[in-house]
Write an enzyme that holds these catalytic residues in place. Sequence first.
Site, PDB file in Angstrom:
ATOM      1  N   ALA A 110       0.860  -1.190   0.000  1.00 54.35           N
ATOM      2  CA  ALA A 110       0.000   0.000   0.000  1.00 54.35           C
ATOM      3  C   ALA A 110       0.893   1.236   0.000  1.00 54.35           C
ATOM      4  CB  ALA A 110      -0.888   0.012   1.237  1.00 54.35           C
ATOM      5  N   LYS A 111       0.328   2.369  -0.209  1.00 55.23           N
ATOM      6  CA  LYS A 111       1.066   3.625  -0.053  1.00 55.23           C
ATOM      7  C   LYS A 111       0.058   4.728   0.179  1.00 55.23           C
ATOM      8  CE  LYS A 111       5.387   5.093  -0.325  1.00 55.23           C
ATOM      9  NZ  LYS A 111       6.600   4.350   0.038  1.00 55.23           N
ATOM     10  N   GLY A 112       0.518   5.793   0.801  1.00 50.43           N
ATOM     11  CA  GLY A 112      -0.373   6.924   1.017  1.00 50.43           C
ATOM     12  C   GLY A 112       0.395   8.208   0.851  1.00 50.43           C
TER      13      GLY A 112
END
Length: 419
Positions: A110-112
């Site tokens: 994931a990444k944000g």
Amino acid sequence: MPADVGAIQVKDLNTTHFQFQQAADHLGLSEELRALLLTPYRELTVQIPVKLDDGRLVVFNGYRIQHNGARGPYKGGLRYHPEVDHDEVLSLASLMTWKTALVGIPMGGAKGGVSCNPRNMSVSEIQRLTRAFVSKIHLVIGPYRDIPAPDVNTNPQIMAWIMDEYGKLHGFNPGVVTGKPVSLGGSLGRNEATGRGVALVTAAYGKRKGPKVQDARVVIQGFGNVGSHAAVILEEMGAKIVAVGDIEANIFNPNGFDAKKLAAYALQNRSLKGFPDGEEIDPATLLELECEYLIPAALGGVITKFNADKIRAKVIVEAANSPTTTNADLVLEDRGITVIPDILANAGGVTVSYFEWAQNIQQYKWDLNRVNTELENILIAAFDKVLDCAEKEKSTLRVAAYLLAIQEVSEALTLRGVL
Ligand code: NAD
């Protein structure tokens, strides 16, 4: 507060897709599987209204993209930077899927990020932004769901605010985020883990294929968390750090710098500018210096078709995410310059983040020796697998790393009955 990183470039989504497709072709992957592995599981875009210190209300855009969770809870950093956008976050999220699979930690990708310029924000504005962001994404994160961590311009303090805000809504849950301060459940060794991993993988390559790191000339672009720790640890291993650069200065010393002095100076001054013991060079020259190991540790897309034919390093170690464009990769391959890919070279950070999470859910603290020993075991095992695979398949290290990672994720999807 957050390091001043300047214009970190957008990670090109096409590059990530190209790298995936290259390996997928090699594996003869079906179209169905490709579609499943290219599409993110969930994308969340949120509005983050923040009152600035002067009373104005500004609305920021925030993102959390969960790419693939077949192998475990989603895992990936949180970036605060003006160039953060959907495509950048998606490509970085997919890189996390391959990174966690390659090193065999039981997590997905994931990444944000938030599109903002922390250079122009006060500490309290950044705190309000962080808490508001958590209030918008808290339903999709959690210790068994999705666990953020620091990335460009985010740091242990910001992770502490995330833990605190999430705790208000869900109760005390330190495993919701990693890269926390040690006094709040952070792991010993996390701060230097990515740089340590870069050094370990470089040394492992030198041992098997040469040139050995002892007495090797090393050039490092980017002297923040990753670059500075890599420099200090490589120097301890006997390497000579002959040139370093950051957003403000690039310096060269053919006899080798004292890496510890450099790191202390950069930490204190938040820049290498003014470091007395070296000749100032321009940023392009830094990348083109003759050396054994070139370590890009700042930006995406810095080695391109325009400078790939001028690189005089024997090996490039991708400490940054995606510093090499697809076209440059092809030129470097033609010229016999080895590239140790990002999903292997910089996986030390997520590996120790995993250790931190494991310590949090067990409520048990590891000592530094255990952290560093287990980190080395995991990274060297992954490195050996990648090199063996590349030799067997007669491929680049990047293709080999993707092959291994895609196989891991595909197997998990098949066993779950998704395929
Ligand atoms: P950081 O913010 O601590 O440091 C970034 C460094 O890059 C600074 O020295 C900055 O001055 C320099 N820089 C910025 N713009 C530049 C430019 N135009 N030219 C030259 N130098 C420039 O960030 P970091 O945590 O060290 O991350 C560096 C890279 O490593 C990023 O690509 C990040 O995604 C990747 N990475 C970081 C981690 C981690 O654990 N921190 C893990 C995996 C990958």
